[in-house]
Design a protein around this motif. Sequence first.
Motif, PDB file in Angstrom:
ATOM      1  N   ASP A  82       1.275  -1.381  -0.001  1.00 16.75           N
ATOM      2  CA  ASP A  82       0.282   0.002  -0.172  1.00 16.75           C
ATOM      3  C   ASP A  82       1.352   1.231   0.273  1.00 16.75           C
ATOM      4  OD1 ASP A  82      -2.653  -1.797   0.044  1.00 16.75           O
ATOM      5  OD2 ASP A  82      -3.178  -1.460   1.549  1.00 16.75           O
ATOM      6  N   ARG A  83       1.693   1.115   0.953  1.00 15.53           N
ATOM      7  CA  ARG A  83       2.811   2.490   1.405  1.00 15.53           C
ATOM      8  C   ARG A  83       3.474   2.775  -0.451  1.00 15.53           C
ATOM      9  NH1 ARG A  83       4.453   4.496   6.107  1.00 15.53           N
ATOM     10  NH2 ARG A  83       3.245   3.987   8.062  1.00 15.53           N
ATOM     11  N   TYR A 107       0.523   8.880   2.502  1.00 10.62           N
ATOM     12  CA  TYR A 107       0.796  10.240   2.383  1.00 10.62           C
ATOM     13  C   TYR A 107       0.463  11.602   2.171  1.00 10.62           C
ATOM     14  CZ  TYR A 107       5.254   6.387   2.401  1.00 10.62           C
ATOM     15  OH  TYR A 107       6.186   5.680   2.524  1.00 10.62           O
ATOM     16  N   ARG A 108       0.907  13.134   2.467  1.00 10.79           N
ATOM     17  CA  ARG A 108      -0.108  13.754   2.313  1.00 10.79           C
ATOM     18  C   ARG A 108       0.908  14.520   1.745  1.00 10.79           C
ATOM     19  NH1 ARG A 108      -2.008  11.239   6.009  1.00 10.79           N
ATOM     20  NH2 ARG A 108      -4.832  10.236   5.864  1.00 10.79           N
ATOM     21  N   GLY A 166      -3.124  10.330  -0.004  1.00 11.86           N
ATOM     22  CA  GLY A 166      -3.017   9.330   0.326  1.00 11.86           C
ATOM     23  C   GLY A 166      -3.596   8.989   2.016  1.00 11.86           C
ATOM     24  N   ARG A 167      -3.418   7.292   2.006  1.00 11.84           N
ATOM     25  CA  ARG A 167      -3.520   7.485   3.415  1.00 11.84           C
ATOM     26  C   ARG A 167      -2.827   7.671   4.100  1.00 11.84           C
ATOM     27  NH1 ARG A 167      -5.315   0.888   5.410  1.00 11.84           N
ATOM     28  NH2 ARG A 167      -5.072   1.176   7.372  1.00 11.84           N
ATOM     29  N   GLU A 217       2.781   1.423  -3.374  1.00  9.39           N
ATOM     30  CA  GLU A 217       1.558   1.883  -4.157  1.00  9.39           C
ATOM     31  C   GLU A 217       1.855   3.593  -4.301  1.00  9.39           C
ATOM     32  OE1 GLU A 217      -2.063   1.208  -6.697  1.00  9.39           O
ATOM     33  OE2 GLU A 217      -2.150  -0.128  -5.217  1.00  9.39           O
ATOM     34  N   GLU A 218       1.289   4.042  -2.900  1.00  9.09           N
ATOM     35  CA  GLU A 218       1.505   5.569  -3.628  1.00  9.09           C
ATOM     36  C   GLU A 218       2.615   6.176  -3.255  1.00  9.09           C
ATOM     37  OE1 GLU A 218      -0.276   6.745   0.926  1.00  9.09           O
ATOM     38  OE2 GLU A 218      -2.237   5.018   0.934  1.00  9.09           O
ATOM     39  N   GLN A 219       3.875   6.057  -2.947  1.00 10.06           N
ATOM     40  CA  GLN A 219       5.147   5.926  -3.676  1.00 10.06           C
ATOM     41  C   GLN A 219       5.224   6.336  -4.318  1.00 10.06           C
ATOM     42  OE1 GLN A 219       8.743   6.168  -1.416  1.00 10.06           O
ATOM     43  NE2 GLN A 219       7.852   5.008   0.313  1.00 10.06           N
ATOM     44  N   TYR A 268      -1.200  15.782  -3.338  1.00 13.20           N
ATOM     45  CA  TYR A 268      -2.110  13.948  -3.377  1.00 13.20           C
ATOM     46  C   TYR A 268      -2.314  14.174  -1.807  1.00 13.20           C
ATOM     47  CZ  TYR A 268      -1.518   9.172  -3.123  1.00 13.20           C
ATOM     48  OH  TYR A 268      -0.998   7.800  -3.552  1.00 13.20           O
TER      49      TYR A 268
END
Length: 310
Positions: free
Chosen positions: A129-130, A157-158, A154-155, A132-134, A152
């Motif tokens: 999950d992390r 990262y923002r 995300g759950r 994919e956000e990265q 952005y």
Amino acid sequence: MRLRIFTEPQQGASYETLLTVAKAAEALAFDAFFRSDHFLQMGGVDGLPGPTDAWITLAGLARETERIRLGTLMTAATFRHPGPLAISVAQVDQMSGGRVEFGFGAGWFAEEHSAYGIPFPTSARERFDRYEEQLAVITGLWSTPPGESFTYEGRHYRLADAPALPKPAQSPRPPVLVGGTGPKRTPRLAAAYADEYNVPFTGVEDTAAAYERTREAVRAAGRTAPMVYSAAQVLCVGRDDAEVARRAAAIGREVEELRTNGLAGSPAEVVDKIGRFAEIGTEAVYLQVLDLSDLDHLELVASEVAPQLR
């Protein structure tokens, strides 16, 4: 077929050693010099003189080489925050004149995280999950047009109104490599974010199956951009049986095991196996060189293997 040198410095290599190998690879007309991104040795070696940082290494090599492409297999998403990592890679790309390739993975080696105090989500789902956000953040920062900002939510990262600077030398970005043999999520992420899909240390049949899963993900995503398919294989080539055996012993492996699980044997044997990878669509092979003191190994490949693959 493009041949690329791939090193594992966590097993024991200084920056000077890596520079020597990179310059030799460039002089011998290999396509690229790649390194792993690990902080702890594996397989019972002492790891001296200790780890080196992947992107600091590549920054140095960027200024001390001229032609050869430079990259990682794979930078771990667990090691760095995506915003600063995007800045680092873009800067190294500028320093190299646009020769960087960004291999990026979810991270897996728990022991190196505990050894150096790096947080490591024990759940593979959370790591992915992390990751994919990265991927979304890093590629988003690079592709944001100059003068515009990137936000952005995300759950994990923002980012708020990031200036999305600096820009890499390559436009719209350095090539992104995603790899592994995961059956579902890895192909989907490769189709969404990668320019190259890499299968490491797997036989021809299993590599072909992994390629097909990614090709299907590419089709399902409606993607029209081309995907490069590549493989990584351990290297152990010799002019005769004695030389092959000597090189296998130097890296603590058995010749027959290497023939099965890597590129081992005479130049003709290695050309034949690389040819089988080419038949399934492999466009680049990363040659994992584990004895970095043996520059004659590189010369042998350059003189007796590479010419037969052109």
